[in-house]
Design an enzyme around this catalytic site. Structure first.
Site, PDB file in Angstrom:
ATOM      1  N   GLY A  49       0.597  -1.298   0.217  1.00 40.50           N
ATOM      2  CA  GLY A  49      -0.522  -0.239   0.336  1.00 40.50           C
ATOM      3  C   GLY A  49       0.976   1.067   0.242  1.00 40.50           C
ATOM      4  O   GLY A  49       1.785   1.521   0.353  1.00 40.50           O
ATOM      5  N   GLN A  54       3.118   9.671   0.966  1.00 39.70           N
ATOM      6  CA  GLN A  54       4.119   9.380   1.186  1.00 39.70           C
ATOM      7  C   GLN A  54       4.894  10.243   0.085  1.00 39.70           C
ATOM      8  O   GLN A  54       5.712   9.490   0.080  1.00 39.70           O
ATOM      9  CB  GLN A  54       4.314   7.601   1.564  1.00 39.70           C
ATOM     10  CG  GLN A  54       3.094   7.354   2.246  1.00 39.70           C
ATOM     11  CD  GLN A  54       2.928   5.505   2.983  1.00 39.70           C
ATOM     12  OE1 GLN A  54       2.384   5.557   2.045  1.00 39.70           O
ATOM     13  NE2 GLN A  54       3.927   5.573   3.588  1.00 39.70           N
ATOM     14  N   CYS A  97       5.648   0.389   7.527  1.00 41.03           N
ATOM     15  CA  CYS A  97       5.378   1.028   7.077  1.00 41.03           C
ATOM     16  C   CYS A  97       6.739   1.493   5.482  1.00 41.03           C
ATOM     17  O   CYS A  97       7.436   1.883   6.727  1.00 41.03           O
ATOM     18  CB  CYS A  97       4.662   2.035   7.645  1.00 41.03           C
ATOM     19  SG  CYS A  97       4.667   3.939   6.459  1.00 41.03           S
ATOM     20  N   LEU A  98       5.941   1.677   3.949  1.00 41.97           N
ATOM     21  CA  LEU A  98       7.278   2.214   3.294  1.00 41.97           C
ATOM     22  C   LEU A  98       7.898   2.981   3.879  1.00 41.97           C
ATOM     23  O   LEU A  98       9.385   3.395   3.777  1.00 41.97           O
ATOM     24  CB  LEU A  98       7.005   2.413   2.518  1.00 41.97           C
ATOM     25  CG  LEU A  98       6.254   1.476   1.269  1.00 41.97           C
ATOM     26  CD1 LEU A  98       5.710   1.376   0.235  1.00 41.97           C
ATOM     27  CD2 LEU A  98       7.433  -0.041   1.296  1.00 41.97           C
ATOM     28  N   HIS A 139      -5.071   1.548   7.647  1.00 39.42           N
ATOM     29  CA  HIS A 139      -3.622   2.013   7.807  1.00 39.42           C
ATOM     30  C   HIS A 139      -3.130   3.816   6.344  1.00 39.42           C
ATOM     31  O   HIS A 139      -2.832   3.878   6.720  1.00 39.42           O
ATOM     32  CB  HIS A 139      -2.558   1.120   7.437  1.00 39.42           C
ATOM     33  CG  HIS A 139      -0.698   0.996   7.493  1.00 39.42           C
ATOM     34  ND1 HIS A 139       0.232   0.406   8.306  1.00 39.42           N
ATOM     35  CD2 HIS A 139       0.026   2.528   6.472  1.00 39.42           C
ATOM     36  CE1 HIS A 139       1.034   1.083   7.610  1.00 39.42           C
ATOM     37  NE2 HIS A 139       1.166   2.533   6.667  1.00 39.42           N
ATOM     38  N   GLU A 140      -3.944   2.711   5.497  1.00 39.98           N
ATOM     39  CA  GLU A 140      -3.514   4.100   4.110  1.00 39.98           C
ATOM     40  C   GLU A 140      -4.054   5.293   4.580  1.00 39.98           C
ATOM     41  O   GLU A 140      -4.000   6.014   4.066  1.00 39.98           O
ATOM     42  CB  GLU A 140      -3.866   3.686   3.147  1.00 39.98           C
ATOM     43  CG  GLU A 140      -2.862   2.047   2.613  1.00 39.98           C
ATOM     44  CD  GLU A 140      -1.900   2.313   2.625  1.00 39.98           C
ATOM     45  OE1 GLU A 140      -0.925   3.824   2.585  1.00 39.98           O
ATOM     46  OE2 GLU A 140      -0.828   1.728   2.321  1.00 39.98           O
ATOM     47  N   HIS A 143      -3.200   7.638   6.660  1.00 39.51           N
ATOM     48  CA  HIS A 143      -1.768   8.642   6.344  1.00 39.51           C
ATOM     49  C   HIS A 143      -2.789   9.912   5.214  1.00 39.51           C
ATOM     50  O   HIS A 143      -2.462  10.661   5.307  1.00 39.51           O
ATOM     51  CB  HIS A 143      -1.095   7.777   4.918  1.00 39.51           C
ATOM     52  CG  HIS A 143       0.059   7.102   5.421  1.00 39.51           C
ATOM     53  ND1 HIS A 143       0.813   7.013   5.499  1.00 39.51           N
ATOM     54  CD2 HIS A 143       0.178   5.453   5.528  1.00 39.51           C
ATOM     55  CE1 HIS A 143       1.652   6.733   5.778  1.00 39.51           C
ATOM     56  NE2 HIS A 143       1.427   5.219   5.240  1.00 39.51           N
TER      57      HIS A 143
END
Ligand code: ZN
Length: 180
Positions: A49, A54, A97-98, A139-140, A143
């Protein structure tokens, strides 16, 4: 030949990851390009994701692909997503997380959610997510509201991760300068 662009992923801590993103007002070529590049960036990472903030775009859109290798569905693009229902039942997943690579935390969230969103054609869709998809979607969406998974952890663990990430970012910047 199609040239794809992999965007730089913004690393925590960064003020851009703490902002509430604004709704998308229409499907434009810029948005299509952004979504293509977000998918490319997500697969390249690799991740399951990726949310627009991000890659430094403070708009309400994310991409996600939690498929197992055998599944043939398409990756999902969720524009202006809204959680319209969440289950009382909760589930704990180990999240990463990226933007906070190599750190993980066990986070409890509703185990199923219903999310409405627009797709890249501008159609309004309703998604019933469970399992990893439900966790990833929540989670996304976090963000897009300036929230990271580490915000669910205790203050000690959170500040430990943040100070380690600060060091990692400094080290990266130094390396980049040497390469220049
Ligand atoms: Zn993330």
């Amino acid at each position: 030949m199609i040239i794809m662009t992999v965007r730089d992923i913004i690393l925590h801590p960064d003020p851009k990851l703490k902002k509430i993103c604004t709704p998308i007002e229409g499907i434009t070529d810029d948005l299509r390009t952004l979504v293509e590049e977000m998918l490319e960036t997500m697969y390249n990472a690799p991740g399951i994701g990726l949310a627009a903030p991000q890659v430094g775009v403070l708009k309400r859109v994310f991409v996600m692909d939690c498929r197992d290798s055998g599944e043939t569905s398409e990756p999902l693009v969720l524009i202006n997503p809204k959680v319209v229902w969440s289950s009382n039942e909760k589930k704990v997943y180990e999240e990463g997380c990226l933007s906070i690579p190599d750190f993980f935390g066990e986070i409890e969230r509703p185990s199923a959610v219903k999310v409405t969103s627009f797709d890249i054609e501008g159609n309004l869709n309703s998604h019933d997510f469970d399992g990893l998809w439900a966790t990833c979607a929540q989670h996304e969406i976090d963000h897009l509201n300036g929230k990271l998974f580490i915000d669910y952890l205790g203050p000690m663990r959170r500040s430990l991760i943040t100070s380690k990430m600060r060091k990692i970012k400094k080290e990266k910047m130094r390396k980049n300068e040497i390469e220049k």
